[in-house]
Write an enzyme that holds these catalytic residues in place. Sequence first.
Site, mmCIF file in Angstrom:
data_model
loop_
_atom_site.group_PDB
_atom_site.id
_atom_site.type_symbol
_atom_site.label_atom_id
_atom_site.label_comp_id
_atom_site.label_asym_id
_atom_site.label_seq_id
_atom_site.Cartn_x
_atom_site.Cartn_y
_atom_site.Cartn_z
ATOM 1 N N THR A 195 18.733 11.604 17.379
ATOM 2 C CA THR A 195 19.602 10.951 16.396
ATOM 3 C C THR A 195 19.234 11.500 15.013
ATOM 4 O O THR A 195 19.743 12.524 14.596
ATOM 5 C CB THR A 195 19.486 9.418 16.472
ATOM 6 O OG1 THR A 195 18.106 9.038 16.462
ATOM 7 C CG2 THR A 195 20.157 8.891 17.723
ATOM 8 N N ASN A 243 18.225 6.210 5.678
ATOM 9 C CA ASN A 243 18.645 4.925 6.227
ATOM 10 C C ASN A 243 19.759 4.279 5.419
ATOM 11 O O ASN A 243 20.553 3.490 5.949
ATOM 12 C CB ASN A 243 17.434 3.995 6.364
ATOM 13 C CG ASN A 243 16.585 4.401 7.548
ATOM 14 O OD1 ASN A 243 16.943 4.130 8.684
ATOM 15 N ND2 ASN A 243 15.486 5.062 7.290
ATOM 16 N N THR A 278 8.471 2.649 24.535
ATOM 17 C CA THR A 278 8.404 3.780 23.613
ATOM 18 C C THR A 278 9.757 3.901 22.969
ATOM 19 O O THR A 278 10.528 2.959 22.960
ATOM 20 C CB THR A 278 8.000 5.063 24.349
ATOM 21 O OG1 THR A 278 7.977 6.127 23.428
ATOM 22 C CG2 THR A 278 8.913 5.376 25.491
ATOM 23 N N GLU A 333 11.302 9.516 9.819
ATOM 24 C CA GLU A 333 12.394 9.691 8.863
ATOM 25 C C GLU A 333 11.862 9.902 7.450
ATOM 26 O O GLU A 333 11.156 9.059 6.895
ATOM 27 C CB GLU A 333 13.332 8.486 8.906
ATOM 28 C CG GLU A 333 14.164 8.455 10.170
ATOM 29 C CD GLU A 333 15.028 7.231 10.307
ATOM 30 O OE1 GLU A 333 16.009 7.301 11.070
ATOM 31 O OE2 GLU A 333 14.732 6.214 9.676
ATOM 32 N N LYS A 363 12.437 11.467 21.831
ATOM 33 C CA LYS A 363 13.110 11.424 20.535
ATOM 34 C C LYS A 363 12.623 10.176 19.797
ATOM 35 O O LYS A 363 12.160 9.209 20.396
ATOM 36 C CB LYS A 363 14.633 11.400 20.671
ATOM 37 C CG LYS A 363 15.223 10.185 21.377
ATOM 38 C CD LYS A 363 15.407 8.930 20.555
ATOM 39 C CE LYS A 363 16.263 9.174 19.337
ATOM 40 N NZ LYS A 363 16.439 7.862 18.575
#
Length: 399
Positions: free
Chosen positions: A158, A394, A191, A270, A180
């Site tokens: 993603t 975000n 996870t 991120e 991922k």
Amino acid sequence: MEIINPLKNNNQEILSMYLPKGFYTCSKNLGIKDETLDFTVIYSTTLATAAAMFTQSRFCGAPIPIGRKNVANGRLQCFVINSKNANVATGEEGIANVKEIIQLIGEELNISPEDILPSSTGVIGRQLPMEKIRKGIKDLKNQMIQGGFEKAAEAIMTTDTYPKMRVCKVGSATLVGIAKGSGMIEPNMATLLAYFVTDAKIPSDTLKEFLEEAVNKSFNMVSIDTDTSTSDTVAIMANGLAGKVNFDDFRTALTNMAIELAKEIARDGEGATKLLEVIVEEASSFAQAKKVGKKIVNSPLVKTAIFGTDPNWGRIAMAIGKCEEEVEISPEKVSIFFGTIPVYKGKPVNDLDLEQIRKYLQISEITIRVSLGLGKDTATVWGCDLSYDYVRINGEYTT
């Protein structure tokens, strides 16, 4: 049992050498959100022993209860994963869509839908584009290729900036893992999304034991932002086509591979610019060491200090002090280090060279070590710094 990253320098020779027998994949773009890969199927030609762990979120995605039910008997033959849409908070329609997907794939591959584990990851609160998915499943069997795990690793991404994959040999068998995750990450007995396949012959009960141990030493020791995903899943299939292996060797390989993938997830958090490793030593228990480590790695003040190369060790002391009352902490016994540089040993270190610490914090992998002085147990936790880009990524996530 060397763990290899075949995606480093796109090593096609390694990818062709590490192909577990009887596993095929198909990865494609269905147009769920954009033009990147967003759908993958991982299929074993024979029914495999299997195990899985899932999110503890009370707001879990529609695929989770179906996956739990299908793997309960310790058998699976297929993983199906879509990215860019989490299929969370989608009600009965979302559940019906999952059931239809595994039914269609079962018909295409001539396997039982109950032997398929489904997963979805991406934006919450939107129905899957079923017309696109139905079209993408048509003629699936003729599109399967042996191997192809590097594309599967890409298809499950993603906000990840790169795919994550590892391979290794265990005796005559091959173990492959993909994962991922870069945001909404604070696993609890689960996870992010990670899938392992092997042609080793391993009973399902043993496989479950090995997977739980590996997860608890790896993915459950990672936190990017303290937010537990609604879709966390880790699963493994072992089809046995390469025969028996040494169980101790396999256990070690699976755990080490999971740790490497967990660190990759932390490194690719991120907006992250640095991998943060927190080692808590001399704790009275593993649980205490883990809790202290998580408090440090989750602290926004610690994370921003690491990003800004601010040698403010007081933020680490603050994070240790946030532990719940049942976690015994004796400040006079605590020692704190940036890498090998001591900053606190029951009291502030005299003549501390802040510039030396600032230079250390400029490197890409930072270690904070804490000794509690209470026992012999140790835990290692991984996370990342908190940068301006985390807010940007975000803030723009659904668009």
